[in-house]
Design a protein around this motif. Structure first.
Motif, PDB file in Angstrom:
ATOM      1  N   GLY A 192       0.822  -1.188   0.000  1.00 38.65           N
ATOM      2  CA  GLY A 192       0.000   0.000   0.000  1.00 38.65           C
ATOM      3  C   GLY A 192       0.866   1.253   0.000  1.00 38.65           C
ATOM      4  N   ALA A 193       0.247   2.418  -0.181  1.00 38.94           N
ATOM      5  CA  ALA A 193       1.002   3.662  -0.301  1.00 38.94           C
ATOM      6  C   ALA A 193       1.462   4.156   1.067  1.00 38.94           C
ATOM      7  N   TYR A 194       2.677   4.693   1.115  1.00 39.52           N
ATOM      8  CA  TYR A 194       3.213   5.302   2.326  1.00 39.52           C
ATOM      9  C   TYR A 194       4.375   6.206   1.920  1.00 39.52           C
ATOM     10  N   VAL A 195       4.914   6.975   2.872  1.00 34.84           N
ATOM     11  CA  VAL A 195       6.056   7.854   2.615  1.00 34.84           C
ATOM     12  C   VAL A 195       7.332   7.085   2.952  1.00 34.84           C
ATOM     13  N   LEU A 196       8.288   7.062   2.014  1.00 39.18           N
ATOM     14  CA  LEU A 196       9.532   6.326   2.216  1.00 39.18           C
ATOM     15  C   LEU A 196      10.283   6.848   3.453  1.00 39.18           C
ATOM     16  N   LEU A 197      10.956   5.907   4.160  1.00 37.60           N
ATOM     17  CA  LEU A 197      11.766   6.321   5.307  1.00 37.60           C
ATOM     18  C   LEU A 197      12.820   7.333   4.898  1.00 37.60           C
ATOM     19  N   SER A 198      13.414   7.131   3.699  1.00 35.77           N
ATOM     20  CA  SER A 198      14.469   8.038   3.241  1.00 35.77           C
ATOM     21  C   SER A 198      13.930   9.400   2.844  1.00 35.77           C
ATOM     22  N   ASP A 199      12.579   9.537   2.684  1.00 33.50           N
ATOM     23  CA  ASP A 199      11.980  10.821   2.301  1.00 33.50           C
ATOM     24  C   ASP A 199      11.384  11.569   3.490  1.00 33.50           C
ATOM     25  N   ARG A 200      11.320  10.943   4.655  1.00 30.11           N
ATOM     26  CA  ARG A 200      10.615  11.575   5.770  1.00 30.11           C
ATOM     27  C   ARG A 200      11.390  12.737   6.377  1.00 30.11           C
ATOM     28  N   SER A 201      12.652  12.864   5.993  1.00 27.62           N
ATOM     29  CA  SER A 201      13.416  14.024   6.450  1.00 27.62           C
ATOM     30  C   SER A 201      13.175  15.246   5.571  1.00 27.62           C
ATOM     31  N   LEU A 202      12.470  15.089   4.446  1.00 27.22           N
ATOM     32  CA  LEU A 202      12.193  16.206   3.542  1.00 27.22           C
ATOM     33  C   LEU A 202      11.037  17.047   4.086  1.00 27.22           C
ATOM     34  N   PRO A 203      10.913  18.301   3.641  1.00 24.52           N
ATOM     35  CA  PRO A 203       9.740  19.107   4.005  1.00 24.52           C
ATOM     36  C   PRO A 203       8.456  18.421   3.536  1.00 24.52           C
ATOM     37  N   ALA A 204       7.374  18.677   4.239  1.00 23.91           N
ATOM     38  CA  ALA A 204       6.113  17.981   3.958  1.00 23.91           C
ATOM     39  C   ALA A 204       5.649  18.205   2.526  1.00 23.91           C
ATOM     40  N   GLU A 205       5.862  19.420   1.979  1.00 24.52           N
ATOM     41  CA  GLU A 205       5.390  19.690   0.630  1.00 24.52           C
ATOM     42  C   GLU A 205       6.176  18.944  -0.443  1.00 24.52           C
ATOM     43  N   GLY A 265      -9.970   0.583  -0.103  1.00 21.32           N
ATOM     44  CA  GLY A 265     -10.562   1.913  -0.033  1.00 21.32           C
ATOM     45  C   GLY A 265      -9.729   2.865  -0.864  1.00 21.32           C
ATOM     46  N   PRO A 266     -10.355   3.881  -1.478  1.00 22.21           N
ATOM     47  CA  PRO A 266      -9.617   4.748  -2.408  1.00 22.21           C
ATOM     48  C   PRO A 266      -8.526   5.566  -1.716  1.00 22.21           C
ATOM     49  N   VAL A 267      -7.297   5.453  -2.225  1.00 26.45           N
ATOM     50  CA  VAL A 267      -6.163   6.261  -1.782  1.00 26.45           C
ATOM     51  C   VAL A 267      -5.493   6.814  -3.035  1.00 26.45           C
ATOM     52  N   GLU A 268      -5.405   8.149  -3.135  1.00 25.34           N
ATOM     53  CA  GLU A 268      -4.792   8.751  -4.321  1.00 25.34           C
ATOM     54  C   GLU A 268      -3.283   8.568  -4.271  1.00 25.34           C
ATOM     55  N   LEU A 269      -2.725   7.936  -5.322  1.00 23.64           N
ATOM     56  CA  LEU A 269      -1.290   7.663  -5.381  1.00 23.64           C
ATOM     57  C   LEU A 269      -0.519   8.771  -6.080  1.00 23.64           C
ATOM     58  N   GLY A 270      -1.122   9.463  -7.025  1.00 25.24           N
ATOM     59  CA  GLY A 270      -0.409  10.511  -7.746  1.00 25.24           C
ATOM     60  C   GLY A 270      -1.311  11.105  -8.811  1.00 25.24           C
ATOM     61  N   ALA A 271      -0.876  12.212  -9.380  1.00 30.22           N
ATOM     62  CA  ALA A 271      -1.669  12.898 -10.395  1.00 30.22           C
ATOM     63  C   ALA A 271      -0.752  13.628 -11.364  1.00 30.22           C
ATOM     64  N   VAL A 272      -1.242  13.769 -12.613  1.00 28.45           N
ATOM     65  CA  VAL A 272      -0.584  14.567 -13.643  1.00 28.45           C
ATOM     66  C   VAL A 272      -1.614  15.563 -14.137  1.00 28.45           C
ATOM     67  N   ASP A 273      -1.354  16.865 -13.950  1.00 33.08           N
ATOM     68  CA  ASP A 273      -2.341  17.898 -14.249  1.00 33.08           C
ATOM     69  C   ASP A 273      -1.983  18.643 -15.529  1.00 33.08           C
ATOM     70  N   PRO A 274      -2.990  18.923 -16.390  1.00 35.12           N
ATOM     71  CA  PRO A 274      -2.763  19.758 -17.578  1.00 35.12           C
ATOM     72  C   PRO A 274      -2.839  21.228 -17.201  1.00 35.12           C
ATOM     73  N   SER A 275      -2.614  22.080 -18.178  1.00 38.39           N
ATOM     74  CA  SER A 275      -2.628  23.520 -17.906  1.00 38.39           C
ATOM     75  C   SER A 275      -3.997  24.151 -18.126  1.00 38.39           C
ATOM     76  N   GLY A 276      -4.863  23.538 -18.955  1.00 43.18           N
ATOM     77  CA  GLY A 276      -6.143  24.148 -19.280  1.00 43.18           C
ATOM     78  C   GLY A 276      -7.262  23.729 -18.351  1.00 43.18           C
ATOM     79  N   PRO A 277      -8.445  24.388 -18.475  1.00 47.19           N
ATOM     80  CA  PRO A 277      -9.611  24.021 -17.647  1.00 47.19           C
ATOM     81  C   PRO A 277     -10.124  22.642 -18.031  1.00 47.19           C
ATOM     82  N   LEU A 278     -10.801  21.984 -17.065  1.00 44.72           N
ATOM     83  CA  LEU A 278     -11.219  20.595 -17.237  1.00 44.72           C
ATOM     84  C   LEU A 278     -12.713  20.492 -17.516  1.00 44.72           C
ATOM     85  N   ASP A 279     -13.097  19.413 -18.220  1.00 46.90           N
ATOM     86  CA  ASP A 279     -14.498  19.089 -18.449  1.00 46.90           C
ATOM     87  C   ASP A 279     -14.858  17.942 -17.500  1.00 46.90           C
ATOM     88  N   GLU A 280     -15.285  18.285 -16.271  1.00 46.61           N
ATOM     89  CA  GLU A 280     -15.529  17.283 -15.233  1.00 46.61           C
ATOM     90  C   GLU A 280     -16.629  16.304 -15.621  1.00 46.61           C
TER      91      GLU A 280
END
Length: 624
Positions: A192-205, A265-280
């Motif tokens: 399942g998804a989690y934050v890598l131990l080697s990444d937990r020293s990075l800023p949250a963002e 249960g739904p857990v968002e793993l990642g996203a790729v966003d375009p630059s224009g407005p979306l047609d939901e």
């Protein structure tokens, strides 16, 4: 004459009413047709946009599933390589894991072993692992609900600044659960998804969710502990990087992609966003399997993509209300054109899917060919050795049955026996190397290909010093790069290709051989070195090019050129074991171009292969 009441006054009123009512009816009819047409265009446009979005989701999900499948195959191969070692040192693990650096989105590679709970058990395991791994490993036990610790004993950082070396992976619920499933089922699993131990020293963002692909390590059949469970190998992937690196969208701004893990249960793993407005309203989803977990890819197209799919805005139909008949024809034409475009896109997607199915069928055919080749291996060995052994038996009987007329005859006969024995020995060596080439453990070294090629050519020249100078081969070694690979296998590859170019020179002419290299780029594998061995020889007839790399596929005349019909097939296996490919191209000026590829890797921190001298290389892999 008597007139009917109201007759004269009613007619003008009826004409005026007809003038007003008739256009009004036509206008109302036109507005009705316009409204109906506009609604039809709007509905059809939304349907076309939805179909285009669904097609894009299906294509991207298939690409992502293929990428995850490649991860599983790579981890299974790494687990088999670790299990084939008597005792895995950190140096050996680093060498085995190095080719996996090219996987899209990989952050780190780990080797984890189970240790029983208890201070004494952990201390004893630490000392034993330090001796085995050759590192100053410090185990960091954590309190867990499991009945054991699971320590990271080898760690290879690929795209991370931290380290998890010595950490207790049993303290991570997602990783612990996936590792337990891998051990119980003997299969590759995904956490399942989690934050890598080697990444937990990075800023949250800057922290990203990641998953780990895990494969169980079981001792090989030829090991003292054959079949015993040793631990796990795993690769950590940042899911956002995987999504961004594995998708192949036609246009970067077509849609927003969101990847979800819906197993528990739904857990968002990642996203790729375009630059224009979306047609939901046109959002679609496509499921995919990631080993034993279920993921879902959500695609939301941009408004630009939705408009392009529908081709015509509904407002344009409303502006031509007074031209109902022309509008109807225009709407029909626009709907037809929109449907044709949608059908073309579906046809293109179908062709792409058919090509992918054909590629997979080709892969299955190769697997079946490999199985048939292995099943017939013992038969081929017996058949190929029968002839030289029969010759030797006949020559031995002849030697015992008659006296020698002179010493020269006896020496000639012994020389013939020695030559045939050497041919049989070379055949056995090549057969053994051919059978083992795919499982050899590679020794990663920094190798100067220029020096190696020069030494190989010098060996060939030294072997023909007894010939007149005009009959000796001519070699032209162009500047060649420094690469990372196994020195013995690289020498095997160059020696056999150079020998092949020399022995196939035109009769009565000296061989002309040129060795060069160029930098190329291949899909999925990235940058590669393409090393070419070019000759001016007899060339390969068109009817043999498809079989030239098959074992024992040569012509009978090749035996006169000291060929056992196995060298080029062995070269292809060696090239693939080194992470590349082997092929054949035509030379318009005559002759053939045999080439092989090697992945481009940095030699920083890689031990050098040492000085290259003629006759060097691994004795166990000596060229024939």
């Amino acid at each position: 004459m008597t007139r009917a009441p109201g007759t004269t006054g009613d007619r003008p009123r009826r004409r005026r009413a007809a003038v007003v009512v008739a256009p009004l009816l036509v206008l109302l009819a036109g507005l009705g047709l316009t409204t109906a047409g506009a609604l039809a265009v709007r509905a059809d446009g939304r349907e076309a946009a939805h179909r285009a979005s669904q097609q894009l989701a299906t294509e991207e999900a298939a690409d992502l599933a293929e990428t995850v499948e490649q991860y599983g195959l790579a981890m299974r191969s790494l687990a088999e390589g670790v299990g084939a070692q008597p005792a895995v040192s950190d140096r050996v693990f680093q060498a085995l894991a190095a080719p996996l650096d090219a996987l899209p989105g990989v952050a780190s590679l780990l080797y984890t072993v189970p240790v029983e709970r208890g201070e004494d058990e952990v201390a004893a395991a630490q000392e034993r692992l330090r001796r085995q791994l050759g590192t100053a490993l410090t185990l960091q036990p954590r309190d867990t609900e499991l009945g054991e610790h699971r320590f990271v004993v080898s760690f290879r950082a690929v795209d991370t600044g931290g380290t998890a070396l010595g950490a207790d992976a049993a303290a991570l619920p997602q990783v612990a659960a996936a590792a337990t499933r891998a051990r119980d089922t003997g299969s590759v699993t995904v956490s399942g998804a989690y934050v890598l131990l080697s990444d937990r020293s990075l800023p949250a963002e800057l922290q990203q969710l990641s998953v780990v692909v895990i494969a169980p390590v079981v001792a090989g059949d030829d090991q003292a502990d054959a079949g015993a469970f040793r631990g796990w190998v795993s690769a950590a992937f940042r899911t956002g990087a995987v999504l961004d690196g594995s998708t192949s969208r036609r246009t970067a701004g077509d849609a927003r992609l969101r990847l979800w893990d819906v197993t528990d249960g739904p857990v968002e793993l990642g996203a790729v966003d375009p630059s224009g407005p979306l047609d939901e309203r046109s959002t679609t989803t496509a499921p995919l399997l990631a080993a034993d977990r279920t993921w879902q890819l959500e695609v939301t197209p941009t408004r630009t993509m939705a408009v392009q799919a529908s081709w015509m805005k509904p407002g344009r139909a409303a502006t031509a209300g007074t031209l109902a008949s022309l509008l109807l024809a225009g709407l029909t034409l626009s709907v037809t054109a929109g449907r044709a475009r949608a059908e073309n896109r579906v046809a293109e997607a179908t062709d792409t899917l058919a090509a992918e199915v054909a590629d997979r069928r080709t892969g299955e055919e190769r697997l079946r060919t490999r199985e048939a080749e292995l099943s017939a291996y013992s038969t081929v060995v017996a058949d190929r050795l029968r002839l030289p052994l029969a010759h030797l038996a006949e020559m031995s009987e002849r030697a015992a049955a008659r006296p020698w007329a002179c010493e020269e005859d006896r020496q000639a006969h012994l020389a013939d026996v020695a030559r045939r024995l050497d041919a049989a020995r070379r055949l056995v060596d090549d057969l053994l190397l051919y059978a083992r080439a795919g499982e050899l453990v590679l020794a990663a070294r920094a190798v100067d290909l220029g020096s190696l090629a020069t030494a190989v050519c010098a060996e060939r020249l030294a072997a023909v010093q007894h010939l007149p100078e005009e009959q000796r081969p001519r070699f032209d070694v162009q500047p060649l790069p420094e690469v990372v690979g196994d020195p013995g296998l690289l020498r095997q590859l160059l020696t056999r290709l150079v020998d092949n170019a020399v022995v196939h020179a035109p009769p009565g002419q000296s061989a002309s051989v040129r060795v060069s290299a160029d930098l190329t780029r291949a899909r999925f594998r990235g940058e590669e070195w393409r090393v070419e061995v070019r000759d001016r020889g007899l060339g390969v007839p068109p009817d043999r090019r498809g079989r030239v790399f098959e074992p024992f596929a040569g012509e009978d005349g090749d035996v006169l050129l000291e060929s056992n019909h196995l060298s080029l097939a062995l070269c292809r296996r060696v090239a693939r074991r080194l992470g590349g490919e082997l092929g054949l191209s035509d030379d318009p000026r005559g002759g053939s171009v045999f080439w092989f590829t090697l992945p481009v890797r940095s030699t920083a921190g890689v031990p050098a292969a040492g000085a290259v001298e003629p006759g060097g290389g691994a004795p166990a892999l000596a060229a024939r």
